[in-house]
Design a protein around this motif. Structure first.
Motif, PDB file in Angstrom:
ATOM      1  N   ALA A 277      46.017  38.225 -32.255  1.00 58.22           N
ATOM      2  CA  ALA A 277      46.370  39.536 -31.712  1.00 58.22           C
ATOM      3  C   ALA A 277      46.730  39.410 -30.234  1.00 58.22           C
ATOM      4  O   ALA A 277      46.031  38.761 -29.455  1.00 58.22           O
ATOM      5  CB  ALA A 277      45.204  40.509 -31.896  1.00 58.22           C
ATOM      6  N   GLY A 278      47.838  40.042 -29.875  1.00 54.25           N
ATOM      7  CA  GLY A 278      48.269  40.022 -28.490  1.00 54.25           C
ATOM      8  C   GLY A 278      49.077  38.814 -28.092  1.00 54.25           C
ATOM      9  O   GLY A 278      49.525  38.703 -26.945  1.00 54.25           O
ATOM     10  N   SER A 279      49.279  37.867 -29.022  1.00 54.66           N
ATOM     11  CA  SER A 279      50.046  36.655 -28.712  1.00 54.66           C
ATOM     12  C   SER A 279      51.430  36.735 -29.335  1.00 54.66           C
ATOM     13  O   SER A 279      51.615  37.313 -30.410  1.00 54.66           O
ATOM     14  CB  SER A 279      49.321  35.411 -29.234  1.00 54.66           C
ATOM     15  OG  SER A 279      50.110  34.257 -29.048  1.00 54.66           O
ATOM     16  N   ASN A 307      34.078  30.073 -24.699  1.00 54.83           N
ATOM     17  CA  ASN A 307      33.927  31.424 -24.149  1.00 54.83           C
ATOM     18  C   ASN A 307      33.985  32.499 -25.224  1.00 54.83           C
ATOM     19  O   ASN A 307      33.770  33.674 -24.948  1.00 54.83           O
ATOM     20  CB  ASN A 307      34.988  31.700 -23.082  1.00 54.83           C
ATOM     21  CG  ASN A 307      36.400  31.442 -23.601  1.00 54.83           C
ATOM     22  OD1 ASN A 307      36.614  31.318 -24.804  1.00 54.83           O
ATOM     23  ND2 ASN A 307      37.358  31.359 -22.687  1.00 54.83           N
ATOM     24  N   GLY A 308      34.315  32.114 -26.450  1.00 55.80           N
ATOM     25  CA  GLY A 308      34.255  33.030 -27.568  1.00 55.80           C
ATOM     26  C   GLY A 308      35.379  34.037 -27.666  1.00 55.80           C
ATOM     27  O   GLY A 308      35.358  34.890 -28.552  1.00 55.80           O
ATOM     28  N   ASP A 309      36.365  33.976 -26.782  1.00 55.09           N
ATOM     29  CA  ASP A 309      37.417  34.999 -26.810  1.00 55.09           C
ATOM     30  C   ASP A 309      38.701  34.525 -27.468  1.00 55.09           C
ATOM     31  O   ASP A 309      39.655  35.289 -27.583  1.00 55.09           O
ATOM     32  CB  ASP A 309      37.709  35.481 -25.388  1.00 55.09           C
ATOM     33  CG  ASP A 309      38.228  34.362 -24.501  1.00 55.09           C
ATOM     34  OD1 ASP A 309      38.159  33.195 -24.937  1.00 55.09           O
ATOM     35  OD2 ASP A 309      38.685  34.647 -23.376  1.00 55.09           O
TER      36      ASP A 309
END
Length: 614
Positions: A277-279, A307-309
């Protein structure tokens, strides 16, 4: 790898290129048309000086005989039972002789090392002669005279060849293997049998699907039941003889990384792209297990970064001893092949150490990089495949930025030490390592000007045109003029030569490609080597089996010399394509697809094709 300078040659007629012949009298291309069986329609589914303390490579043995390390005998006084060393340059693919220019295909002889003490393993006997015997003067004169006659007859060129004067020594016959050789190794034990008729024909082929950009289609596999090839957002299984589709596995993205390794029950692993998402761009984040015989997706997973994101992106994937392992910039992760259970995930230690990639097969080996990115420390570690714990550690030499794994059993590494290869191959030296202790067994120089093996510059396991087994490393030489004694050919050729992995020394003998052919090893078959032979413009390419002990070649398959078939086969390069051979059939597959330049160019592009003798 680049071709070394050649000695001046007398004027020769112009050489025909391997591709399309030119000029009057050359065969002309037939009218355009298909060949082979009809293609089923696609489914609708989408060295420098080593650092102090590093052992120098042992000097090559004299021609035809293994030789203990030490100072070579003076010119004109050969040891008992050894041929007189000629002053001329030895033939391509043979060990260097003392006092002369080294033969093409073998490492340059290093400066003389101190002779080992008498009584040490491999030390020469007193007197400098084998067994302590002094040279027999009469025998020396006789041997020298015989050699002199041979040099005169051969036009002054020392070039040892078979009876065919340098032509291909591929013969039809038994592949059972040699009884042994000077190095003690034997061939045989292979599964590939010589067919009654080695003449092949096209079995099936699939044109390249339409793409609008550079598209990854990495991955092709072969079992006794199916030939499998990745395509655009799918993987398809085909009948290995007929080419009919057996199953289709749709994917949400293209296969971006694959492993050539397959488990005994026909399972493997691959990685494919997903769009987060968002890429705006797809990323190689999804890892999956696959049953090749049934087309069943065993499991699919991904791993979040530290970092889990975001999902971790993987640059390569392998299968070793039942464990799927993938590496990338964030480190390495692993899963059980059968269940998909996560075994470990990417981690970076306090001293900036992380797994950047793995080698698979019968074992699992990690390449672990530590410290400064510009001056890293690289450790190679055989692992317990279930826990990831190191069994041993071999520390690569300083000046190495990337380590490549050629084989895990035996453990053979490759590297470009100090960026000295100079040809983009990623290889200046090979390293044979004891996987149980991490001890270096041998360092084998492989100058770029002499050898054509290659490893992807930054990847761990993506090496081609080289194989190891039977206690040996098998490497092709670069192409060179066919300078066999008595040959009037103006063609080019190469050889496959072997090195002993315990000592690093070259093994006597070689496998000749033959006039106009170029020979590349594909894989081991028991103690034998399966190799592919690119052909000159007027002949069909071949597959041969090379006895791992004697290096004698036996023909397994010869493709048609028909122009249309040759053009299709040569569209798959030996270095960048996926080449598989089994049960009398050859499969050539693409790894990257690009938009055709024109309509005519589109007709010449294929996703894969298969030829066979059956």
């Amino acid at each position: 790898m680049s071709q070394p300078p050649q000695p001046p040659q007398p004027p020769q007629p112009p050489q025909q290129p391997n591709g399309a012949p030119q000029g009057f009298g050359a065969p002309q291309e037939p009218p355009a048309g298909g060949f082979g069986a009809p293609t089923p329609p696609p489914p609708n589914s989408p060295p420098p000086s080593a650092p102090p303390g590093t052992p120098a490579p042992a000097a090559p043995p004299a021609y035809g005989y293994p030789q203990a390390p030490g100072t070579p005998p003076p010119a004109g006084a050969p040891g008992y039972g050894y041929p007189q060393t000629p002053p001329q340059q030895p033939g391509y693919g043979y060990p260097a002789q003392p006092g002369g220019q080294p033969g093409y295909g073998y490492p340059t002889q290093q400066a003389a090392q101190p002779a080992p003490q008498y009584g040490a393993p491999g030390a020469p006997a007193p007197g400098g002669q084998p067994g302590g015997k002094k040279p027999n003067t009469q025998l020396t004169i006789i041997v020298a005279a015989v050699v002199a006659v041979a040099l005169i007859v051969g036009g002054g060129i020392w070039y040892a060849t078979g009876k065919d004067g340098g032509k291909s020594d591929a013969k039809t016959g038994d592949t059972g293997g040699a009884k042994g050789d000077a190095g003690g190794s034997t061939g045989g034990g292979g599964k590939e049998k010589v067919p009654a008729n080695t003449a092949a024909h096209v079995l099936f082929q699939t044109p390249q699907p339409k793409v609008t950009d550079l598209t990854s289609v990495h991955g092709s596999w072969l079992t006794d039941k199916v030939y499998v090839k990745s395509g655009v957002k799918q993987i398809v299984g085909y009948d290995p003889a007929k080419g009919t589709q057996l199953w289709t596995l749709p994917l949400t993205g293209n296969v971006c990384e694959s492993t050539p390794h397959v488990s005994a029950d026909g399972k493997t692993a691959f990685a494919f792209e997903s769009m987060e998402a968002g890429s705006k761009y797809a990323s190689c984040t999804e890892v999956a297990g696959l049953d090749l015989n049934t087309g069943k997706l065993l499991w699919q997973t991904d791993i979040k970064g530290a970092n889990g994101d975001r999902k971790t992106r993987f640059d390569e994937i392998t299968l070793g001893a039942g464990t799927v392992a993938a590496g990338g910039l964030d480190g390495g992760a692993a899963w059980d092949l059968a269940t998909g259970k996560e075994l470990w995930k990417p981690t970076t230690t306090a001293d900036q150490c992380k797994d950047v990639g793995y080698g698979g097969g019968d074992a699992l080996v990690a390449v672990r990089k530590c410290g400064d990115i510009d001056h890293p420390t690289i450790n190679v570690q055989p692992l317990d495949p279930k826990t990831g714990q190191p069994i041993s550690t071999y520390k690569m030499l300083p000046g190495i930025d990337y380590a490549h794994i050629v084989s895990t059993k035996p453990l053979v590494l490759a590297a470009d030490v100090g960026d000295t290869a100079g040809d983009g191959s990623g290889i200046s030296d090979f390293f044979s390592v004891d996987d149980k202790t991490g001890k270096l067994l041998a360092r084998i120089p492989a100058p770029g000007a002499k050898y054509s093996a290659s490893c992807d510059s930054t990847s761990v396991e993506k090496c081609s045109m080289v194989t190891a087994g039977n206690g040996r490393l098998y490497v092709p030489t670069e192409q060179h003029d066919n300078a066999a004694a008595g040959s009037s050919s103006i063609g080019r050729t190469n050889e496959i030569v072997a090195f002993d992995l315990a000592t690093g020394q070259p093994v006597p003998g070689r496998a000749d490609a033959g006039d106009g052919y170029t020979l590349y090893p594909l894989r081991m078959d028991g103690n034998n080597v399966i190799a592919y032979k690119d052909a000159p413009y007027d002949k069909g390419s071949q597959v041969v089996t090379i006895d791992g002990g004697s290096l004698k070649s036996t023909l397994l398959l010869e493709n048609p010399a028909d122009r249309a078939v040759r053009d299709a086969l040569t569209s798959f390069s030996a270095k960048y394509s996926e080449i598989l051979y089994g049960q009398g059939r050859l499969y050539m597959g693409a790894t990257l697809l690009s938009k055709p330049y024109s309509a005519s160019d589109s007709d010449k592009k294929f996703l894969f094709m298969a030829t066979g003798t059956g």
